[in-house]
Write a protein that holds these residues in place. Structure first.
Motif, short mmCIF file in Angstrom:
data_model
loop_
_atom_site.label_atom_id
_atom_site.label_comp_id
_atom_site.label_asym_id
_atom_site.label_seq_id
_atom_site.Cartn_x
_atom_site.Cartn_y
_atom_site.Cartn_z
N ASP A 289 -10.33 -19.94 50.81
CA ASP A 289 -8.92 -19.69 50.51
C ASP A 289 -8.66 -18.28 50.00
O ASP A 289 -7.51 -17.86 49.90
N LEU A 290 -9.73 -17.56 49.65
CA LEU A 290 -9.56 -16.22 49.08
C LEU A 290 -10.09 -15.13 49.98
O LEU A 290 -10.18 -13.97 49.57
N GLU A 291 -10.42 -15.48 51.21
CA GLU A 291 -11.01 -14.49 52.13
C GLU A 291 -10.09 -13.32 52.40
O GLU A 291 -10.51 -12.14 52.36
N ASP A 292 -8.82 -13.61 52.68
CA ASP A 292 -7.91 -12.53 53.07
C ASP A 292 -7.74 -11.51 51.95
O ASP A 292 -7.77 -10.29 52.19
N SER A 293 -7.54 -11.98 50.71
CA SER A 293 -7.36 -11.04 49.60
C SER A 293 -8.67 -10.29 49.33
O SER A 293 -8.65 -9.09 48.99
N PHE A 294 -9.80 -10.95 49.51
CA PHE A 294 -11.09 -10.29 49.33
C PHE A 294 -11.27 -9.18 50.36
O PHE A 294 -11.62 -8.03 50.01
N LEU A 295 -11.02 -9.47 51.64
CA LEU A 295 -11.17 -8.46 52.69
C LEU A 295 -10.22 -7.30 52.47
O LEU A 295 -10.57 -6.13 52.71
N ALA A 296 -9.00 -7.61 51.98
CA ALA A 296 -8.03 -6.54 51.75
C ALA A 296 -8.52 -5.59 50.67
O ALA A 296 -8.35 -4.36 50.77
N ARG A 297 -9.15 -6.13 49.62
CA ARG A 297 -9.66 -5.27 48.55
C ARG A 297 -10.78 -4.37 49.06
O ARG A 297 -10.96 -3.25 48.58
N LEU A 298 -11.53 -4.88 50.08
CA LEU A 298 -12.63 -4.08 50.63
C LEU A 298 -12.16 -3.13 51.73
O LEU A 298 -12.94 -2.31 52.24
N GLY A 299 -10.88 -3.23 52.11
CA GLY A 299 -10.37 -2.38 53.17
C GLY A 299 -10.77 -2.86 54.55
O GLY A 299 -10.81 -2.07 55.50
N LEU A 300 -11.05 -4.16 54.68
CA LEU A 300 -11.46 -4.75 55.97
C LEU A 300 -10.35 -5.65 56.50
O LEU A 300 -9.56 -6.22 55.73
N SER A 301 -10.30 -5.79 57.79
CA SER A 301 -9.36 -6.71 58.43
C SER A 301 -10.11 -7.92 58.93
O SER A 301 -11.34 -7.92 59.06
N ARG A 302 -9.35 -8.97 59.25
CA ARG A 302 -9.96 -10.22 59.69
C ARG A 302 -10.83 -10.04 60.94
O ARG A 302 -11.88 -10.67 61.09
N ASP A 303 -10.44 -9.15 61.82
CA ASP A 303 -11.18 -9.01 63.08
C ASP A 303 -12.49 -8.22 62.94
O ASP A 303 -13.20 -8.00 63.91
N THR A 304 -12.79 -7.78 61.70
CA THR A 304 -14.06 -7.07 61.49
C THR A 304 -15.17 -8.01 61.04
O THR A 304 -16.30 -7.56 60.82
N VAL A 305 -14.87 -9.29 60.86
CA VAL A 305 -15.87 -10.23 60.36
C VAL A 305 -15.94 -11.45 61.24
O VAL A 305 -15.00 -11.80 61.96
N THR A 306 -17.08 -12.10 61.16
CA THR A 306 -17.25 -13.42 61.78
C THR A 306 -17.69 -14.38 60.70
O THR A 306 -18.11 -13.98 59.61
N THR A 307 -17.60 -15.69 60.97
CA THR A 307 -17.90 -16.70 59.96
C THR A 307 -19.03 -17.59 60.44
O THR A 307 -18.80 -18.60 61.12
N PRO A 308 -20.24 -17.24 60.11
CA PRO A 308 -21.38 -18.01 60.61
C PRO A 308 -21.57 -19.37 59.97
O PRO A 308 -22.34 -20.18 60.47
N GLY A 309 -20.89 -19.67 58.83
CA GLY A 309 -21.12 -20.97 58.22
C GLY A 309 -20.01 -21.37 57.27
O GLY A 309 -19.41 -20.51 56.62
N VAL A 310 -19.71 -22.69 57.19
CA VAL A 310 -18.72 -23.25 56.28
C VAL A 310 -19.42 -24.25 55.39
O VAL A 310 -20.17 -25.11 55.87
N TYR A 311 -19.18 -24.18 54.07
CA TYR A 311 -19.90 -25.02 53.12
C TYR A 311 -18.93 -25.52 52.05
O TYR A 311 -18.16 -24.74 51.49
N THR A 312 -18.99 -26.80 51.77
CA THR A 312 -18.14 -27.38 50.73
C THR A 312 -19.01 -27.70 49.51
O THR A 312 -19.95 -28.50 49.61
N ALA A 313 -18.71 -27.05 48.40
CA ALA A 313 -19.49 -27.28 47.19
C ALA A 313 -19.29 -28.72 46.72
O ALA A 313 -18.20 -29.30 46.93
#
Length: 978
Positions: A289-313
């Motif tokens: 839920d916090l990916e977009d704000s995290f990427l924005a702080r790093l200066g990255l856009s969504r299309d610069t990353v891929t998501t190799p895994g999803v995990y529910t704590a």
């Protein structure tokens, strides 16, 4: 026509020496001096001896500066409570007090040292405390005179001070009650700490201000992951606004139930962007839920990353560990940091992973403690890292923005280690500050003394409610914790306004254990001896009795190393014990005032518990709460029956007062310009339950209201000139207008009584002012001027009028006395110069004007006059008709057709006039010429001539200047008496 006689000497005009101009700034000090010389407070105590008691316990202000407008409002409200209860006939003593220990005074004395370039730590402790004591005494004396000038009545010659030896001894005794009942423990927990003042602070000593902080994203490389091999080598990302806590990190927390993803940076185009090129190919674990704000702080856009895994704590988090970014330093930083489940972790902001520093956060401490991770005490009391600390040792202060800045030492080292993913100084949030030094505070783990909130109390409490601490067999059985006792006491306490119950209740419900210790010099010592082997404090009633006796004889200086063995006695060896050198939280001092003021016997006129505590709304987390906890811990109930809170005084534009803004209002200067009664009238006119305003413009309006009240008294004094008991008329013989006014007075009386019961002083003052302005000045006084000035002295109407005026005077001067303490004394003394102070009087008794007609049978209850019933509106209809007539006359006055209403002939709708009122009575009510009845309201100029004495235009007056029958008879009688 012969020359007309001047009849002005025959008119009975009001006569009084009471001046229209108040001159309060010049007059009030003399009245206050007279009260002091005559001992008015003691006279009131003697007059109310053995009456029902009402005790308002004064909350102690700090003795460290001139009275400000908040002090003025607070003490006027207290004085109003005490005076109205006294007026009702109760014994309502008032013992003022001051809080003299603690950081506010110590800080001021240190300021004086700093100005002289002296070091406080080089001065012997006893000498330093003596200077603090002298400083406090100076401001006690100063504030006492300022409050006396404000007209606050009380036992000013015998106030209570927390620094009096007897007070200090009682505070020690109260502390030892907690110790003897097992309600003290020493523990290392994070507390709010001021690096500037080098001491722990209580919540009540902290204020929250908006600041801008550095926010950082920091990467912790995952080195162990039993369930997900792909996590190894990835980075768990934490976000924080306190970079200075990262050097003390010991774990990472994740949120059970939060969904996390690995984000892998894959876009080769990043290579041409140096600021982010180092991120290429790296994997980061963050909450989905916090990916977009995290990427924005790093200066990255969504299309610069891929998501190799999803995990529910908590799936897969067990056994995961990451290494600290500064692991290369070895030692403390070499051990990998475990992942721990934290219910407090949310997805509101950050990354969904939180770094844990048990030294510097409550949640951090509790979670780490549960998993066997202990604090390391890396940050010293001055806010610097320990000199031996591997990273940034000896550096700080940690609250310095430059130290935490993106180019500061922490971020620079993290950047060099490749762990700083983002850093910016744009995060706005609320942050705690010391309300004394105004500096930011930190959470810092340090050994302190606590009172537990949730530990069952094992021993008897003084005065236990309903003996609730014993079971059927008589054995002691713990039933409740301090938190439970406090919450029960809150439910049993009256709160004004009622919302105060929820406010303090929520604070007590969620508060941590009570931190009692402070690391300062000026205060009551924590008089405990701790066994060096066991770490347990000594509980010995004989030792405790010696300690209390020593403090009673010598004050806080009795607790020193030289006296320690004597205090322990022959049974114990000082070498086996540590003498605690911390002092008590000043809130424990003030929270104990009920014990050494209400119970000590020094003021036998007081009683425990108090009927009322009254302070500002901030004291829900301050004095109200510390008094509640102290009393519940030692007596099983609150020390008060009711709690009243007031809001804060704001500037005229609604902004907070600030010297820097230049919008403060100094009550001392206001008294010099307007007088104390004006401040009092302002304080009692506002809705004190909310924040309220004051300004020059507002004070001018209050002064105008005061003038109207003063003129009401001036008119009554003049109209009552020469009044004697022989002139008094029974209510049954009075005209209906007089009985109506007395009925209105009875309604006012009921309103004021209820306002006193409700502590609703805004309603009290407003009702009093409205009655004087609307019912008297604009109505009754206006109508009865004719009879008062022109009727024969022995006429029924004039006697009735003066009798009512006398009743009004005695009632109004009493009603006004708690509000306008100086003016009411002046009014009373003008009419009765030898009758003593107005403040010795009791609530007025009023004649029954509504039951004024005798019943038909002897001994029967008098009948209720139907027109004077409270639910009847006939007089209200007449007053409305009067206003309509006045409005209809006004155009004729503007056009100079008539010069006054007396020249107007009035026709009123017949249906609008209640039965039983003659046309002559209506003319008197309207202050007009002749009145007749028709179908509609109309006004013309009358053809009648004007009486040369009363100026009424009547058919019987043959020519202008001649006398009407009434005036002719009065003048003839006066001429015959010459």
């Amino acid at each position: 026509m012969s020359e007309q006689r001047d009849y002005r000497p025959t008119v009975f005009l009001p006569k009084t020496d009471f001046p229209m101009k108040a001159g309060l700034p010049e007059k009030e000090p003399g009245i206050a001096a007279r009260w002091e010389s005559e001992g008015i407070y003691k006279q009131v105590r003697a007059a109310r001896a053995r009456r029902e008691k009402f005790v308002l316990h004064d909350g102690p202000p700090y003795a460290n500066g001139d009275m400000h407008i908040g002090h003025a409002l607070n003490h006027v409200l207290k004085d109003m409570v005490v005076r109205t209860q006294t007026l009702l006939g109760k014994d309502a003593p008032y013992v003022p007090g001051w809080d003299c220990h603690g950081l506010p005074i110590e800080w001021k004395v240190e300021e004086q040292y700093r100005k002289k370039k002296l070091n406080k730590d080089e001065v012997p402790a006893k000498e330093f405390r003596a200077e603090c004591r002298a400083y406090a005494q100076h401001w006690v004396d100063t504030q006492r005179e300022q409050l006396k000038r404000l007209g606050i009545g009380g036992d000013w010659d015998n106030p209570y001070l927390t620094m009096q030896f007897e007070s200090e001894a009682t505070i020690v005794s109260e502390l030892l009650k907690f110790a003897e009942s097992g309600q003290l423990y020493r523990g290392a927990k994070p507390v709010m700490w001021s690096p500037v003042e080098k001491t722990a602070l209580a919540e009540a000593e902290v204020e929250y201000e908006d600041i801008v902080s550095t926010q950082v994203d920091v990467a912790f490389e995952i080195v162990e992951s039993p369930f997900f091999a792909e996590w190894v080598g990835a980075y768990a990302v934490i976000w924080t606004t306190t970079p200075w806590t990262i050097p003390v990190n010991q774990a990472l927390a994740y949120g059970p139930g939060i969904t996390y993803r690995l984000l892998e940076v894959i876009d080769n185009k990043l290579a041409v962007r140096p600021e982010v090129s180092h991120l290429m190919g790296k994997r980061f674990l963050v909450a989905m839920d916090l990916e977009d704000s995290f990427l924005a702080r790093l200066g990255l856009s969504r299309d610069t990353v891929t998501t190799p895994g999803v995990y529910t704590a908590p799936q897969g988090f067990e056994g995961v560990k990451a290494r600290h970014p500064m692991h290369h330093l070895g030692g403390f930083y070499a051990e990998p940091r475990p992942f721990l489940p934290g219910d407090f972790v949310t997805t509101e902001s950050g990354t969904g992973l939180v770094h844990m520093a048990p030294d510097h956060g409550e949640d951090d401490f509790d979670l780490c403690k549960a998993h066997g991770i202990n604090p390391v005490f890396a940050v010293e009391g001055d806010g610097k890292y320990r000199a031996d600390w591997a990273w940034l040792g000896g550096q700080g202060s940690v609250i310095n923005p430059k130290f935490n800045a993106p180019d500061g030492p922490i971020c620079s080292d993290l950047r060099e280690a490749g762990a700083l993913l983002s850093a910016s100084t744009d995060y706005q949030h609320s942050y705690p500050h010391s309300w004394r030094s105004k500096a930011k505070v930190i959470f810092r783990c340090t050994p302190q003394w606590f009172v537990p909130m949730d530990k069952p109390i094992l021993e008897h409490i003084d005065n236990p409610r309903e003996q609730r601490w014993e079971n059927e067999g008589g054995a002691q059985e713990p039933r409740e914790t301090l938190r439970q006792l406090a919450l029960e006491a809150i439910e049993q306490t009256r709160f004004v306004p009622a919302k105060g119950r929820n406010r303090i209740g929520s604070m007590v419900e969620g508060r941590p254990d009570w931190v009692l210790s402070r690391q300062r010099a000026w205060g009551v010592p924590i008089t405990l001896f701790v066994d060096r082997k066991t770490g347990e404090y000594l509980v010995d009633k004989e030792v405790n009795a010696r300690i209390v006796a020593a403090v009673r004889a010598q004050g806080v200086d009795a607790w020193d190393e030289e006296s320690a063995q004597a205090l322990l006695g022959n049974e114990y060896d000082l070498a086996d014990y540590e003498r605690v050198t911390d002092i008590l939280d000043v809130w424990f001092d003030s929270g104990s005032t009920h014990a050494f003021v209400l119970e000590s016997g020094r003021w036998p006129e007081l009683k425990w518990p108090a009927d009322l505590y009254l302070e500002g709304s901030d004291q829900h987390r301050g004095w109200f709460q510390s008094s509640l906890l102290e009393s519940c811990g030692t007596r099983g109930r609150a020390p008060y029956e009711a709690v009243l809170t007031h809001g804060f005084t704001m500037a005229g534009d609604g902004r907070k007062m600030s010297k820097s803004l230049g919008n403060t209002v100094d009550p001392i200067k206001v008294m010099e310009q307007y007088g104390a009664d004006i401040i009092r009238l302002w304080a009692l006119s506002v809705d004190y339950t909310e924040d309220h305003r004051i300004s020059d413009e507002i004070l001018k309006g209050v002064a105008d209201q005061y003038r109207k009240l003063r003129n009401t008294f001036r008119y009554l004094l003049g109209a009552l000139d020469g009044f004697s008991e022989a002139e008094r008329l029974d209510v049954a013989e009075m005209p209906e207008l007089e009985r109506y006014v007395l009925a209105l007075l009875a309604d006012l009386d009921a309103t004021l009584r209820q306002a006193v019961a409700d502590f609703d002083f805004n309603t009290y003052v407003r009702a009093l002012i409205d009655f004087c302005n609307e019912d008297l000045s604009a109505f009754y006084f206006d109508i009865r001027k004719d009879s008062l000035y022109c009727d024969a002295p022995d006429s029924t109407k004039r006697r009735a009028c003066r009798t009512v005026f006398d009743t009004l005077f005695h009632a109004l001067v009493r009603y006004a006395a708690p509000v306008l303490v100086f003016t009411s004394e002046e009014v009373w003394g003008t009419r009765f110069p030898d009758a003593g102070s107005v403040h010795l009087l009791e609530w007025p008794g009023l004649p029954d004007s509504r039951h004024s007609r005798e019943g038909g049978n002897p001994g029967a209850t008098p009948e209720l006059d139907p027109r004077l019933r409270g639910d009847d509106d006939e007089w209200s209809r007449l007053r409305t008709l009067r206003e309509q007539v006045t409005e209809a006359i006004e155009p004729l006055r503007r056009e100079k057709v008539v010069r006054s209403g007396l020249e107007a002939s009035v026709t009123v709708p017949a249906y609008a006039v209640p039965a039983g009122f003659s046309d002559e009575a209506l003319a008197e009510l309207f202050i007009s010429g002749p009145v007749s009845r028709g179908s509609a309201l109309s006004v013309t100029r009358t053809d009648n001539h004007k009486c040369g004495r009363c100026w009424r235009l009547l058919p019987e007056v043959t020519e202008d200047g001649a006398l009407c029958a009434r005036c002719d008879e009065v003048v003839a009688s006066m001429d015959a008496a010459v």
